[in-house]
Scaffold this motif. Sequence first.
Motif: not given
Length: 251
Positions: A217-233
């Motif tokens: 779960g911790r790794a999942a939350a971190k992955r979303v923040e690093e790879e899928y944050e809408e502004a970065d996309v």
Amino acid sequence: YKPLLMRFLRRADCIIEATEGHITSSPFLTQFADKCRIIPYGIDVQAYRSVERKPILRQIQQDPETVRVLFVGRFVYYKGIEVLLHAFAQVQGCELFLVGHGTPEMEEKLHQITEAAHMAAQVHFLGNLEEADLRAAFADCDIFVLPSTANSEAFGIVQQEAMVYGKPVINTALPTGVPHVSLDGVTGITVPPEDVPALAQAIQKLADDKALREQYGRAAAKRVEEEYEEADVVDKVYATLAEIAERRQRT
């Protein structure tokens, strides 16, 4: 339609795809792999995490000691809900929450499977939920499962919606983008499609190991923040458009 599709793809300066799996699993895009750019679908992390946390699953949970397993999606053939129910019949210490709707025939079939396996007390059909309640359901589950069985499932945004709340995901090894979102052994467990024993084993493994659920779960939350944050996309999309525009001006 194929001649029009191929002409369209040949004319494109760039083809944006969400994952490598979108390219390699397509008989069309593999011919234009050199023009493809991978930019995933984004999610507004702050908007999801600011939702009111309500015990929407716990309030209908029969046994407060059980592990809450969540599925969200349309009740259609490629979602693998029948496989999930057959697998769940082999699982102990869990309750399953199904969010979504399908045809009357499909829903009746799913209820019949549930009743035949004597799981009426462990399987909860929630229907469709309002957006706030849906996000609360993601936040309130312990495990999220996406048991899709066909390539019609190309990405699975619901995985991101669970991961943003730090939930481990069980998905399937489709050749599409699905296993590229939640990573096997990192943010969850990936099993072969339509493999009932493997799916049951994966659910039981996470249900029995709270520490592992929390690790994934911790790794999942971190992955979303690093790879899928809408502004970065969005920034990546604009950067790609600017690059293409500059290239065209030079030619």
